[in-house]
Write an enzyme that holds these catalytic residues in place. Sequence first.
Site, short mmCIF file in Angstrom:
data_model
loop_
_atom_site.label_atom_id
_atom_site.label_comp_id
_atom_site.label_asym_id
_atom_site.label_seq_id
_atom_site.Cartn_x
_atom_site.Cartn_y
_atom_site.Cartn_z
N VAL A 129 31.99 78.01 77.12
CA VAL A 129 31.81 78.44 75.70
C VAL A 129 31.45 77.12 75.28
O VAL A 129 31.58 76.06 75.74
CB VAL A 129 33.20 78.77 75.06
CG1 VAL A 129 33.12 78.92 73.58
CG2 VAL A 129 33.75 79.91 75.79
N ASP A 151 50.53 63.98 69.25
CA ASP A 151 49.70 63.60 70.48
C ASP A 151 50.38 64.21 71.62
O ASP A 151 51.39 63.55 72.34
CB ASP A 151 49.54 62.16 70.72
CG ASP A 151 48.69 61.69 71.69
OD1 ASP A 151 48.25 62.63 72.63
OD2 ASP A 151 48.62 60.71 72.00
N TYR A 182 42.34 69.40 86.62
CA TYR A 182 42.03 70.27 85.88
C TYR A 182 42.16 71.73 86.40
O TYR A 182 42.88 72.53 85.84
CB TYR A 182 40.64 70.08 85.03
CG TYR A 182 40.25 71.04 84.01
CD1 TYR A 182 40.91 71.22 82.54
CD2 TYR A 182 39.58 72.48 84.31
CE1 TYR A 182 40.84 72.22 81.86
CE2 TYR A 182 39.23 73.24 83.31
CZ TYR A 182 39.85 73.04 82.10
OH TYR A 182 39.48 74.21 81.28
N LYS A 203 44.96 74.62 85.40
CA LYS A 203 44.74 75.88 84.78
C LYS A 203 45.25 76.81 85.76
O LYS A 203 45.68 78.02 85.42
CB LYS A 203 43.18 76.07 84.71
CG LYS A 203 42.71 75.23 83.39
CD LYS A 203 43.50 75.77 82.12
CE LYS A 203 42.83 75.10 80.85
NZ LYS A 203 43.45 75.55 79.69
N THR A 253 31.59 74.53 73.33
CA THR A 253 32.63 73.60 72.79
C THR A 253 32.35 71.96 73.01
O THR A 253 31.60 71.79 73.93
CB THR A 253 34.16 73.99 73.12
OG1 THR A 253 34.26 73.96 74.57
CG2 THR A 253 34.18 75.53 72.74
N ASN A 308 46.27 76.78 72.88
CA ASN A 308 44.88 76.49 73.40
C ASN A 308 44.57 74.92 73.48
O ASN A 308 43.70 74.64 74.22
CB ASN A 308 44.03 76.76 71.83
CG ASN A 308 42.86 76.23 71.91
OD1 ASN A 308 42.08 76.74 72.88
ND2 ASN A 308 42.50 75.18 71.30
N ASP A 327 58.21 64.57 68.67
CA ASP A 327 57.29 65.51 68.08
C ASP A 327 57.65 66.92 68.36
O ASP A 327 57.32 67.68 67.37
CB ASP A 327 55.81 65.02 68.88
CG ASP A 327 55.15 63.87 68.36
OD1 ASP A 327 55.38 63.36 67.44
OD2 ASP A 327 54.70 63.07 69.29
N VAL A 360 51.10 80.35 65.16
CA VAL A 360 51.00 78.87 65.56
C VAL A 360 49.81 78.79 66.59
O VAL A 360 49.75 79.32 67.61
CB VAL A 360 52.19 78.66 66.30
CG1 VAL A 360 52.34 77.07 66.69
CG2 VAL A 360 53.36 78.85 65.23
#
Length: 331
Positions: free
Chosen positions: A240, A113, A207, A211, A242, A140, A121, A56
């Site tokens: 990275v 979402d 953020y 994390k 992205t 992720n 969901d 998954v």
Amino acid sequence: MVLDTILPKAVLTGLAGIGAFIVAGKVISYIQLLLSLFVLSGKNLRTYGKKGTWAVVTGASDGLGKEYAIQLAQKGFNIVLVSRTESKLQTLASEIQTKYAGSNIQTKILAMDFAANRDEDYAKLKALVDGLDVGILVNNVGQSHSIPVPFIQTPKEEMRDIITINCMGTLRVTQIVAPGMVQRKRGLILTMGSFGGWLPTPLLATYSGSKAFLQQWSTSLGGELKGTGVDVELVLSYLVTTAMSKIRRTSMFIPNPRTFVKTTLAKVGRSGGAQKMAYTSTPFWGHALMQWWLENTLGVGGSFVVDQNKGMHQSIRTRALKKAERDAKKA
């Protein structure tokens, strides 16, 4: 020597011994780092299930999530793709099934979402994975700030979305998938961390905090599940190339998603640069060397490092605001 006249010989010998012990510890630590990065292989992913076992992947439509899905499919895992945009999921599912048609790789998709945090969901996700032999979960899904921003100026919606997606989304998905792994006595829970959570990061405070939360949660979960056959690992990364990082050029310290994911999957169970954190890995060598150097020289949470981090993100913010101003004039 002057010290010979001030300190007894025994004290000097003791201090020299302590110094030698500290230096030896650093040398051993560095050798362990190099072995982990360049010599020792990670755990065989077949440990978590034979060919046809499911993986998954959340946040699967772009960047690292997409690459995890592709590379796990390449290794023989069927893939459950979970992300917000259904069209992107359908495209990726078709790409995987076409690319690995000879291996009979199956895919399932769920568009949801994570910012909405809707019970229905998660009920759909549970219904989708119930009965599947899920061997790997890749947490992720994540969101950062659109640009570096002082906390007191952070839009409430952005602040809420970051916490809801990064924290609640990860926890709720894991709570759905992990019980089956424990029952089958095998599984791997990979959660994407960030240097932003390891290093206090001004102008990305929300953020960074989200994390850091995942770091503590994942390590705690690893301790809880020890001995069950389910491995838990938080994967630390610096930048990275992205969409989230908005960086396009690779360098020694900035890999592309393909390189980063390939390294991560090859080094499962190896700490890399994260020597001082249980159930944690910094697998990419450029990131790992940076982490080791900081931890063994300047430290992580000191004011100098925090100030340098602030300066870097202030510069990014200034450039982003100037670009937005130029774009507005062109419109």
